[in-house]
Each structure stands twice: as structure tokens, then as C-alpha cells.
Scaffold this motif. Structure first.
Motif, mmCIF file in Angstrom:
data_model
loop_
_atom_site.group_PDB
_atom_site.id
_atom_site.type_symbol
_atom_site.label_atom_id
_atom_site.label_comp_id
_atom_site.label_asym_id
_atom_site.label_seq_id
_atom_site.Cartn_x
_atom_site.Cartn_y
_atom_site.Cartn_z
ATOM 1 N N GLY A 1 92.848 -15.376 63.368
ATOM 2 C CA GLY A 1 92.212 -16.337 64.235
ATOM 3 C C GLY A 1 90.845 -17.056 63.295
ATOM 4 O O GLY A 1 90.918 -16.619 62.068
ATOM 5 N N SER A 2 90.270 -17.865 63.927
ATOM 6 C CA SER A 2 89.345 -18.769 63.449
ATOM 7 C C SER A 2 87.961 -18.667 64.104
ATOM 8 O O SER A 2 88.038 -18.697 65.442
ATOM 9 C CB SER A 2 89.748 -20.367 62.908
ATOM 10 O OG SER A 2 90.936 -20.204 62.217
ATOM 11 N N LEU A 3 86.886 -18.852 63.410
ATOM 12 C CA LEU A 3 85.570 -19.144 63.958
ATOM 13 C C LEU A 3 84.737 -19.871 63.112
ATOM 14 O O LEU A 3 84.995 -19.944 61.915
ATOM 15 C CB LEU A 3 84.894 -17.755 64.191
ATOM 16 C CG LEU A 3 85.210 -16.806 65.407
ATOM 17 C CD1 LEU A 3 84.396 -15.590 65.257
ATOM 18 C CD2 LEU A 3 85.004 -17.402 66.850
ATOM 19 N N ARG A 4 83.724 -20.753 63.823
ATOM 20 C CA ARG A 4 82.981 -21.419 62.944
ATOM 21 C C ARG A 4 81.402 -20.856 63.114
ATOM 22 O O ARG A 4 81.119 -21.095 64.359
ATOM 23 C CB ARG A 4 83.032 -22.771 63.211
ATOM 24 C CG ARG A 4 82.330 -23.559 62.223
ATOM 25 C CD ARG A 4 82.132 -25.194 62.497
ATOM 26 N NE ARG A 4 81.489 -25.643 63.398
ATOM 27 C CZ ARG A 4 81.264 -27.036 63.495
ATOM 28 N NH1 ARG A 4 81.510 -27.693 62.314
ATOM 29 N NH2 ARG A 4 80.334 -27.632 64.484
ATOM 30 N N LEU A 5 80.719 -20.425 62.563
ATOM 31 C CA LEU A 5 79.570 -20.018 62.636
ATOM 32 C C LEU A 5 78.401 -21.044 62.133
ATOM 33 O O LEU A 5 78.693 -21.878 61.398
ATOM 34 C CB LEU A 5 78.951 -18.749 61.759
ATOM 35 C CG LEU A 5 79.944 -17.661 61.797
ATOM 36 C CD1 LEU A 5 79.465 -16.565 61.016
ATOM 37 C CD2 LEU A 5 80.324 -17.062 63.537
ATOM 38 N N SER A 6 77.094 -21.025 63.103
ATOM 39 C CA SER A 6 76.161 -22.234 62.580
ATOM 40 C C SER A 6 75.003 -21.717 62.405
ATOM 41 O O SER A 6 74.718 -20.618 62.879
ATOM 42 C CB SER A 6 76.301 -23.239 63.841
ATOM 43 O OG SER A 6 77.424 -23.785 64.055
ATOM 44 N N CYS A 7 74.276 -22.047 61.559
ATOM 45 C CA CYS A 7 72.756 -21.642 61.247
ATOM 46 C C CYS A 7 71.829 -22.900 61.175
ATOM 47 O O CYS A 7 71.968 -23.581 60.241
ATOM 48 C CB CYS A 7 72.763 -20.925 60.042
ATOM 49 S SG CYS A 7 71.070 -20.379 59.576
ATOM 50 N N VAL B 1 80.885 -10.932 64.509
ATOM 51 C CA VAL B 1 82.026 -11.148 64.616
ATOM 52 C C VAL B 1 82.935 -10.037 64.676
ATOM 53 O O VAL B 1 82.727 -9.250 63.881
ATOM 54 C CB VAL B 1 82.542 -12.190 63.357
ATOM 55 C CG1 VAL B 1 83.759 -12.302 63.224
ATOM 56 C CG2 VAL B 1 81.501 -13.257 63.274
ATOM 57 N N THR B 2 83.782 -9.891 65.607
ATOM 58 C CA THR B 2 84.719 -8.877 65.882
ATOM 59 C C THR B 2 86.062 -9.378 65.721
ATOM 60 O O THR B 2 86.727 -10.152 66.439
ATOM 61 C CB THR B 2 84.607 -8.233 67.298
ATOM 62 O OG1 THR B 2 83.143 -7.670 67.398
ATOM 63 C CG2 THR B 2 85.443 -6.967 67.080
ATOM 64 N N VAL B 3 86.841 -8.866 64.837
ATOM 65 C CA VAL B 3 88.479 -9.124 64.482
ATOM 66 C C VAL B 3 89.032 -7.728 65.057
ATOM 67 O O VAL B 3 88.958 -7.056 64.378
ATOM 68 C CB VAL B 3 88.530 -9.518 63.098
ATOM 69 C CG1 VAL B 3 90.061 -10.050 63.041
ATOM 70 C CG2 VAL B 3 87.589 -10.677 62.581
ATOM 71 N N GLY C 1 77.624 -18.505 66.976
ATOM 72 C CA GLY C 1 78.936 -18.719 66.833
ATOM 73 C C GLY C 1 80.088 -17.719 66.693
ATOM 74 O O GLY C 1 81.231 -17.875 66.633
ATOM 75 N N GLY C 2 79.312 -16.316 66.787
ATOM 76 C CA GLY C 2 80.359 -15.151 66.492
ATOM 77 C C GLY C 2 81.060 -15.066 67.903
ATOM 78 O O GLY C 2 80.918 -15.398 68.821
ATOM 79 N N PHE D 1 74.942 -12.990 59.065
ATOM 80 C CA PHE D 1 73.440 -13.549 59.038
ATOM 81 C C PHE D 1 73.536 -14.856 57.962
ATOM 82 O O PHE D 1 74.324 -14.823 57.177
ATOM 83 C CB PHE D 1 72.436 -12.548 58.216
ATOM 84 C CG PHE D 1 72.447 -11.129 58.977
ATOM 85 C CD1 PHE D 1 73.490 -10.339 58.813
ATOM 86 C CD2 PHE D 1 71.456 -10.918 60.185
ATOM 87 C CE1 PHE D 1 73.480 -8.923 59.314
ATOM 88 C CE2 PHE D 1 71.428 -9.782 60.728
ATOM 89 C CZ PHE D 1 72.094 -8.907 60.324
ATOM 90 N N CYS D 2 72.498 -15.533 58.350
ATOM 91 C CA CYS D 2 72.131 -16.617 57.253
ATOM 92 C C CYS D 2 70.817 -16.583 56.569
ATOM 93 O O CYS D 2 70.006 -15.891 57.315
ATOM 94 C CB CYS D 2 72.265 -18.055 58.063
ATOM 95 S SG CYS D 2 71.164 -18.435 59.340
ATOM 96 N N ASN D 3 70.486 -16.986 55.618
ATOM 97 C CA ASN D 3 69.225 -16.845 55.040
ATOM 98 C C ASN D 3 69.219 -17.702 53.740
ATOM 99 O O ASN D 3 70.298 -18.446 53.289
ATOM 100 C CB ASN D 3 68.835 -15.381 54.404
ATOM 101 C CG ASN D 3 67.639 -15.061 54.371
ATOM 102 O OD1 ASN D 3 66.650 -15.778 53.721
ATOM 103 N ND2 ASN D 3 67.057 -13.843 55.000
#
Length: 113
Positions: free
Chosen positions: A15-21, A109-111, A7-8, A93-95
Motif C-alpha cells: 500500500g501507499s501513504l503520504r506523510l506531511s510535516c 505507520v503500521t504495515v 498522515g500515518g 518523525f520530521c526534523n
């Protein structure tokens, strides 16, 4: 697969983003899950956590902007990121929390304007 983050992308400030794991079921159903990030030249840091019962926590720097959530039907943890700032640029990262699973590649993710 144990953990797979996605999702990055590149977004402008504000702005907005939604990350998924997506997590393996054995991990997802047992453990508190967390999102972490590592900015260039910095150590990896915790961003937010969500317990199996839905309680959440986020660090002060993202409070009010980022929201962690879980979808139990999909064994998926999300990180909704709004009002992104330049300093949010990092690999995410997710963990589990505490982290004990091998770190994957994460999602960048780059802003930037």
C-alpha cells in the motif's frame, strides 16, 4: 508550532501513504529537512532528506519506494511512501537535518495484512 507531522495509518503490504510535516517558517526556509523513523525496539534512523534547493537523498532501504518533497508555499515537507513493507512499520518523525529541534510525537505507520 515548530514541527507537526501527520498522515500515518494502517495499510496492507504494497500500500501507499503520504506523510506531511508542517514546519515553522524560520526552520523550513533555512534548513535541510528530513524524515526519520523509529521502529519498535530500534533506534531512530534517518529515512530521507530534502535541501532548501530541492536536492533529495533517501536511504537504500527505501530508495525507489519513498519520495521526499517540499512545498515552499506551505512550509510543508512530504514523504510519499509506496510499496510499503512490513519492515516500514514505525513512528515517523520530521526534523531538520541534522536534527536539532525537539522531537514531536511523530505519526504512526503500521504495515500489516
Amino acid at each position: 508550532v515548530q514541527l507537526q507531522a501527520s498522515g500515518g495509518g494502517l495499510v496492507p503490504p504494497g500500500g501507499s501513504l503520504r506523510l506531511s510535516c508542517v514546519a515553522s517558517e524560520s526552520i523550513y526556509k533555512r534548513d535541510t529537512m528530513g524524515w526519520y523513523r523509529q521502529a519498535p525496539g530500534k533506534q531512530r534512523e534517518l529515512v530521507a532528506t530534502a535541501t532548501t534547493t530541492g536536492s533529495t537523498y533517501s536511504v537504500d532501504s527505501v530508495k525507489g519506494r519513498f519520495t521526499i518533497s517540499r512545498d515552499n508555499a506551505k512550509n510543508t515537507v512530504y514523504l510519499q511512501m509506496n510499496n510499503l513493507k512490513l519492515e516500514d512499520t514505525a513512528v515517523y518523525f520530521c526534523n531538520a537535518f541534522p536534527a536539532f529541534i525537539s522531537w514531536g510525537q511523530g505519526t504512526l505507520v503500521t504495515v500489516s495484512s
